[in-house]
Design a protein around this motif. Sequence first.
Motif, mmCIF file in Angstrom:
data_model
loop_
_atom_site.group_PDB
_atom_site.id
_atom_site.type_symbol
_atom_site.label_atom_id
_atom_site.label_comp_id
_atom_site.label_asym_id
_atom_site.label_seq_id
_atom_site.Cartn_x
_atom_site.Cartn_y
_atom_site.Cartn_z
ATOM 1 N N ALA A 4 21.558 -20.786 10.890
ATOM 2 C CA ALA A 4 20.902 -21.877 11.906
ATOM 3 C C ALA A 4 20.134 -21.384 13.232
ATOM 4 O O ALA A 4 19.354 -21.534 13.493
ATOM 5 C CB ALA A 4 21.849 -23.040 12.200
ATOM 6 N N ILE A 35 17.227 -19.155 12.596
ATOM 7 C CA ILE A 35 16.112 -20.136 12.385
ATOM 8 C C ILE A 35 15.623 -20.434 13.609
ATOM 9 O O ILE A 35 14.324 -20.435 13.907
ATOM 10 C CB ILE A 35 16.512 -21.125 11.338
ATOM 11 C CG1 ILE A 35 16.869 -20.212 10.199
ATOM 12 C CG2 ILE A 35 15.342 -21.897 11.211
ATOM 13 C CD1 ILE A 35 17.116 -21.457 8.849
ATOM 14 N N GLU A 36 16.488 -21.045 14.643
ATOM 15 C CA GLU A 36 16.123 -21.728 15.842
ATOM 16 C C GLU A 36 15.452 -20.415 16.569
ATOM 17 O O GLU A 36 14.288 -20.866 16.978
ATOM 18 C CB GLU A 36 17.301 -22.224 16.418
ATOM 19 C CG GLU A 36 17.635 -23.296 16.067
ATOM 20 C CD GLU A 36 18.998 -23.883 16.599
ATOM 21 O OE1 GLU A 36 19.419 -23.470 17.593
ATOM 22 O OE2 GLU A 36 19.651 -24.658 15.899
ATOM 23 N N VAL A 80 11.715 -19.916 15.128
ATOM 24 C CA VAL A 80 10.991 -20.899 15.225
ATOM 25 C C VAL A 80 10.335 -21.062 16.848
ATOM 26 O O VAL A 80 9.114 -21.404 16.918
ATOM 27 C CB VAL A 80 11.569 -22.381 14.829
ATOM 28 C CG1 VAL A 80 10.797 -23.410 15.122
ATOM 29 C CG2 VAL A 80 11.752 -22.431 13.306
ATOM 30 N N VAL A 111 8.614 -24.216 7.314
ATOM 31 C CA VAL A 111 8.692 -23.892 8.633
ATOM 32 C C VAL A 111 7.417 -23.951 9.048
ATOM 33 O O VAL A 111 6.988 -24.613 10.394
ATOM 34 C CB VAL A 111 9.340 -22.701 8.695
ATOM 35 C CG1 VAL A 111 9.369 -22.142 10.164
ATOM 36 C CG2 VAL A 111 10.947 -22.763 8.096
ATOM 37 N N VAL A 160 13.655 -28.197 17.933
ATOM 38 C CA VAL A 160 13.674 -27.211 16.804
ATOM 39 C C VAL A 160 15.346 -27.105 16.372
ATOM 40 O O VAL A 160 15.408 -27.055 14.885
ATOM 41 C CB VAL A 160 13.803 -25.975 17.662
ATOM 42 C CG1 VAL A 160 14.300 -24.670 16.666
ATOM 43 C CG2 VAL A 160 12.269 -25.761 17.868
ATOM 44 N N GLN A 161 16.193 -27.871 17.104
ATOM 45 C CA GLN A 161 17.603 -27.912 16.619
ATOM 46 C C GLN A 161 17.502 -28.899 15.498
ATOM 47 O O GLN A 161 18.306 -28.910 14.552
ATOM 48 C CB GLN A 161 18.642 -28.196 17.792
ATOM 49 C CG GLN A 161 18.896 -26.890 18.634
ATOM 50 C CD GLN A 161 19.699 -27.550 19.852
ATOM 51 O OE1 GLN A 161 19.960 -28.596 20.031
ATOM 52 N NE2 GLN A 161 20.207 -26.389 20.682
ATOM 53 N N THR A 169 15.853 -27.620 12.415
ATOM 54 C CA THR A 169 16.766 -26.789 11.663
ATOM 55 C C THR A 169 17.980 -27.306 10.828
ATOM 56 O O THR A 169 18.103 -27.011 9.686
ATOM 57 C CB THR A 169 17.239 -25.678 12.670
ATOM 58 O OG1 THR A 169 16.150 -24.999 13.273
ATOM 59 C CG2 THR A 169 18.121 -24.805 11.923
ATOM 60 N N ARG A 170 18.457 -28.303 11.797
ATOM 61 C CA ARG A 170 19.545 -29.299 10.674
ATOM 62 C C ARG A 170 18.977 -29.800 9.419
ATOM 63 O O ARG A 170 19.640 -29.846 8.414
ATOM 64 C CB ARG A 170 20.087 -30.263 11.733
ATOM 65 C CG ARG A 170 20.954 -31.316 10.901
ATOM 66 C CD ARG A 170 21.615 -32.428 12.126
ATOM 67 N NE ARG A 170 20.559 -33.130 12.788
ATOM 68 C CZ ARG A 170 19.598 -33.908 12.210
ATOM 69 N NH1 ARG A 170 19.973 -34.480 10.744
ATOM 70 N NH2 ARG A 170 18.776 -34.375 12.855
ATOM 71 N N GLY A 229 22.806 -26.969 16.150
ATOM 72 C CA GLY A 229 22.224 -25.618 15.908
ATOM 73 C C GLY A 229 23.374 -24.573 15.718
ATOM 74 O O GLY A 229 23.029 -23.498 15.314
ATOM 75 N N SER A 274 19.793 -26.645 1.034
ATOM 76 C CA SER A 274 19.149 -27.878 1.921
ATOM 77 C C SER A 274 18.729 -29.031 1.142
ATOM 78 O O SER A 274 17.897 -29.684 1.392
ATOM 79 C CB SER A 274 17.658 -27.403 2.455
ATOM 80 O OG SER A 274 16.873 -26.881 1.548
#
Length: 245
Positions: free
Chosen positions: A85, A88-89, A92, A170, A190-191, A194-195, A218, A235
Amino acid sequence: MQSRTPAGRTGRPRSAAADAAILEATRQALVELGWSKLTLGDVATRAGVAKTTLYRRWAGKNELVVDAVAELFDELELPDRGSLANDIEGVVLQFAAILDRPEARSGLMAVVAESTRDDALRERIRTSIVDRQKRLVLEGRARAQGRGELPPEPDPQEAARTVDLIFDMVAGAVVHRTLMSGKPADEEWVQDFTRVLLLGLATAPAGAATSGPAEPAGTATPRPTESGGGWAQVSGVQGAEPPGT
């Protein structure tokens, strides 16, 4: 910088220094003149090269701008922040920062618009930008599998489909957020993104009341499913629950 000489062209070896100067001059011209007023002659003057030098390398303005923008996206790196996670944050946020640059914003929007009636240009965007940046998904998946956050994907075709899906999710979300909606892809957004990407829409929104202690946004790391498969299973929307529930 990777060479982007069109297939079939021959001649003297390309100068990396000249290529770098031309692409930088193209980005400067995009900021100062905009897409409509940018010309190869102006770029050549800014780069200190002959106009014929540009035509030996690029067929026209469209291709030149694609490569100038593609070089910006080559700056992207996948940070190692300890969890899938958080990784990814990190990437991004980098991606959003590049899209916030005037040269990237105007250049990308212009060539995408032109590509709607130019199949060759659309293919160049795909190979120069999209396909090259899929390396980030491949790297992130391999790192997460090494940590045990994601299961292995033994089927190459299924693994390739997963990479395409994640990249589309994304890139599509961030481009729409920053270029179409004109809103910031800041840390809070972004958090939340991502979740949803990792855990699906069935998870509680950020800040919502829960029955147990809340983890900081995150920081949650999704558990791989026992049945195997890739990011799509991790996911999955139906029945998805946050780790620890």
